[in-house]
Design a protein around this motif. Sequence first.
Motif, PDB file in Angstrom:
ATOM      1  N   TRP A  77      40.543  69.789  12.085  1.00 17.11           N
ATOM      2  CA  TRP A  77      39.632  69.563  13.204  1.00 17.11           C
ATOM      3  C   TRP A  77      39.815  68.159  13.753  1.00 17.11           C
ATOM      4  O   TRP A  77      40.381  67.277  13.122  1.00 17.11           O
ATOM      5  CB  TRP A  77      38.173  69.774  12.785  1.00 17.11           C
ATOM      6  N   THR A 102      32.771  66.159  21.482  1.00 18.31           N
ATOM      7  CA  THR A 102      33.500  67.426  21.446  1.00 18.31           C
ATOM      8  C   THR A 102      34.288  67.554  20.147  1.00 18.31           C
ATOM      9  O   THR A 102      35.059  66.658  19.792  1.00 18.31           O
ATOM     10  CB  THR A 102      34.470  67.532  22.643  1.00 18.31           C
ATOM     11  N   THR A 114      36.975  69.982  18.182  1.00 17.79           N
ATOM     12  CA  THR A 114      37.930  71.080  18.293  1.00 17.79           C
ATOM     13  C   THR A 114      38.469  71.406  16.915  1.00 17.79           C
ATOM     14  O   THR A 114      38.716  70.509  16.105  1.00 17.79           O
ATOM     15  CB  THR A 114      39.084  70.701  19.240  1.00 17.79           C
ATOM     16  N   TRP A 170      41.297  73.990  14.669  1.00 15.72           N
ATOM     17  CA  TRP A 170      42.438  74.909  14.709  1.00 15.72           C
ATOM     18  C   TRP A 170      42.531  75.609  13.359  1.00 15.72           C
ATOM     19  O   TRP A 170      42.385  74.983  12.297  1.00 15.72           O
ATOM     20  CB  TRP A 170      43.742  74.155  14.974  1.00 15.72           C
ATOM     21  N   GLN A 196      42.828  78.116  18.418  1.00 17.77           N
ATOM     22  CA  GLN A 196      42.053  76.918  18.743  1.00 17.77           C
ATOM     23  C   GLN A 196      40.618  77.326  19.048  1.00 17.77           C
ATOM     24  O   GLN A 196      40.372  78.322  19.741  1.00 17.77           O
ATOM     25  CB  GLN A 196      42.657  76.200  19.944  1.00 17.77           C
ATOM     26  N   TRP A 197      39.678  76.520  18.533  1.00 19.74           N
ATOM     27  CA  TRP A 197      38.251  76.803  18.679  1.00 19.74           C
ATOM     28  C   TRP A 197      37.518  75.536  19.135  1.00 19.74           C
ATOM     29  O   TRP A 197      37.948  74.427  18.830  1.00 19.74           O
ATOM     30  CB  TRP A 197      37.642  77.231  17.344  1.00 19.74           C
ATOM     31  N   SER A 198      36.422  75.726  19.805  1.00 23.78           N
ATOM     32  CA  SER A 198      35.489  74.620  20.037  1.00 23.78           C
ATOM     33  C   SER A 198      34.269  74.858  19.160  1.00 23.78           C
ATOM     34  O   SER A 198      33.843  76.008  18.974  1.00 23.78           O
ATOM     35  CB  SER A 198      35.083  74.535  21.510  1.00 23.78           C
ATOM     36  N   ARG A 207      30.481  74.317  18.851  1.00 29.21           N
ATOM     37  CA  ARG A 207      29.287  73.995  19.634  1.00 29.21           C
ATOM     38  C   ARG A 207      28.064  74.603  18.963  1.00 29.21           C
ATOM     39  O   ARG A 207      28.079  75.770  18.560  1.00 29.21           O
ATOM     40  CB  ARG A 207      29.402  74.543  21.065  1.00 29.21           C
ATOM     41  N   HIS A 240      33.690  78.779  18.763  1.00 28.07           N
ATOM     42  CA  HIS A 240      33.895  79.551  19.987  1.00 28.07           C
ATOM     43  C   HIS A 240      35.389  79.546  20.305  1.00 28.07           C
ATOM     44  O   HIS A 240      35.998  78.476  20.437  1.00 28.07           O
ATOM     45  CB  HIS A 240      33.090  78.964  21.146  1.00 28.07           C
ATOM     46  N   ALA A 263      39.002  79.531  21.894  1.00 29.71           N
ATOM     47  CA  ALA A 263      39.565  78.932  23.107  1.00 29.71           C
ATOM     48  C   ALA A 263      40.899  79.579  23.468  1.00 29.71           C
ATOM     49  O   ALA A 263      41.051  80.143  24.550  1.00 29.71           O
ATOM     50  CB  ALA A 263      39.735  77.425  22.926  1.00 29.71           C
TER      51      ALA A 263
END
Length: 378
Positions: free
Chosen positions: A184, A190, A192, A194, A204-206, A208, A213, A215
């Motif tokens: 990460w 922010t 992110t 992986w 890949q993810w965000s 939140r 979530h 991507a």
Amino acid sequence: MQTRDEGLLFQTDQQLAAAKQRAFKLAAATDVGSPIAVNGKVLDLLIAGDDAFVAESGWQARCMDLRTGKTRRLYKGHRGPVTSLAMLTITEPDSPSWRALFTGSWDKSIRVWDADTAELLFVLEGHSDFVKSLTVIPHCCLLVSTSTDRSIRLWDLTALKSKLAPITTQVVRAHHRPVDCVVWRADGLTITLWSADSMGVIKQWSLRDGSLHYAEDLKGHETSVAQLAVDEEGLWSVSMDKTAVFHPFDGSPKTVVEHDSYVKSVMMLNDGRGRTFLLTGSDDEDIRVWDVSTRSDGRVPLEAVVPGHCGEISALRPWTGSTGVVVVSSSLDGTLRRWTLQDLLVPQRLAISSHKETTTLTVDEERELAELLSDDDS
């Protein structure tokens, strides 16, 4: 002539020759990389301060002092090899801080320990197959676990502040193969993340509101991704397809670094003077040093090949010691080795003697040989 050593039965001449060569290499590498002996194969490595936490094939984890090489604590209780480690420092007002150590295992469980006393606090269950990796995101007080059951689990660690068990807050089943690793990166507010699996898929993810979530997928590998590393410019992934791949954040073309064997570990190292190096460890037992600072036209120059280990290199980690940053490598050969940047850029050559078979036989061997020749004559 028959052998009396049962350990040599059913081995080919090639296997016996390889075993002899391995013995010569072990002897030549005795002092290379300031080795620290560990009792079992090292599957993962975590460094906190001067402590090295080691995940072992022998169903336990270990804390070792990197300055002396001595074992400080053992963490016993798993019912299978320990595959992964993570740590979170717990701080509360008006209370002394303490370190929570997380260990994942083939026994499908995650165990939570007081790292400084080796007291087992909790056993976390939820995965239905081997735990492959553990990653702590302290910004969110989250533990991310991945498994051969193809899932990613998020665990809320907030309750640990009150010595209560963490709970699962999200289970993600987006991968179609075992999820091998996660990394990460925080950029301001922010975060992110992986994740990579055994078919070479990187997602890949965000992150939140405490949830992942999706991507996008990142392409670049044909088979299992062993480890991931991230810096300010992009993501590095290493794979069993014998490559390390750089995925730039700015959308520019990927860089592919070819290797001669499976790549199993990766680390980024900055020399503090503007040079950045990519370190990779392979199942050919060598560490490779690549100068990322002079990357051009998709090519990264190889600076050095560093011998010393006598087994697959499972992890490469930085340790800020009294002399500056030292790279600690771990291996299936049952050792940790400590390298300065100079050690890596100007590696020591191994003086492996060329072995010649002796023609001198013992009395028993001469008798057995005579019996065999007599049988052949008859």
